[in-house]
Write a protein that holds these residues in place. Structure first.
Motif, PDB file in Angstrom:
ATOM      1  N   PHE A 169       1.114  -0.612   0.020  1.00 23.98           N
ATOM      2  CA  PHE A 169      -0.157  -0.676   0.372  1.00 23.98           C
ATOM      3  C   PHE A 169       0.787   1.082  -0.128  1.00 23.98           C
ATOM      4  N   ASP A 172      -0.866   7.036   1.475  1.00 18.65           N
ATOM      5  CA  ASP A 172      -2.117   7.584   1.353  1.00 18.65           C
ATOM      6  C   ASP A 172      -3.077   6.090   1.511  1.00 18.65           C
ATOM      7  N   GLY A 173      -2.312   4.532   1.709  1.00 19.48           N
ATOM      8  CA  GLY A 173      -3.641   3.340   1.229  1.00 19.48           C
ATOM      9  C   GLY A 173      -3.956   2.894   0.998  1.00 19.48           C
TER      10      GLY A 173
END
Length: 183
Positions: A169, A172-173
């Motif tokens: 990831f 920022d995910g």
């Protein structure tokens, strides 16, 4: 001072091939902008509008996550010796993972690098040069070997374990799909 072109000319190809470092910038509409320096003889020009570069394992995996959501990419080169110049390649990129069908053909273009994780394939739609007169001179000494040595020490299983922990990831995910066997 600045000039724009629709393709990478022979003269600009020579300039690119002489550079020891380049910079890659990507972002999604909502993410932070990622700007990364690259080296290790990891870029190849495949034509006047196409370049590929081999990405090795690092602390993050921002470029892969960004390109899969928004394929915009800019690659920048700058002269640190000789005549001043900055060269930017703008275009649309795609990420090629080891489990993708194109991997073997593209990876064969490079000297093997321990920790290789992705190849980015950039279709260049704009080439821009600018003066670079404010860029200082720097002397190239040699390549750093620490990343290569670290990857060799990890071995294939250690690298995949690292990808699982650190490269799935973005900050920022956003997912990188590095471990997916098919998307």
């Amino acid at each position: 001072m600045g000039k724009q072109f629709t393709e990478i000319s022979g003269q600009l190809q020579q300039f690119i091939q002489q550079q020891k470092i380049f910079f890659v910038a990507t972002a999604t509409a909502q993410s932070r902008v990622n700007l990364s320096p690259k080296g290790m003889d990891s870029l190849r020009i495949l034509g006047p509008n196409r370049v590929v570069w081999l990405n090795v394992t690092g602390s993050g995996n921002e470029t892969a996550t960004h390109v899969q959501e928004n394929p915009r990419m800019t690659i920048m080169f700058t002269a640190f010796e000789g005549a001043p110049m900055i060269l930017r390649l703008y275009g649309q990129a795609k990420v090629v993972h080891q489990h993708d069908s194109e991997w073997n053909a593209l990876y064969a273009l490079f000297n093997p690098l321990p920790g290789a994780r992705q190849i980015f394939d950039l279709q260049v739609d704009l080439v821009q040069t600018s003066c670079g007169m404010a860029v200082p001179f720097f002397d190239y000494v040699e390549e750093r070997e620490q990343l290569k040595d670290w990857a060799e020490k990890q071995g294939e299983d250690g690298i995949k374990n690292y990808w699982e922990k650190k490269n799935q990831f973005s900050i920022d995910g956003l997912p990188s799909h590095i471990l997916d066997s098919g998307r």
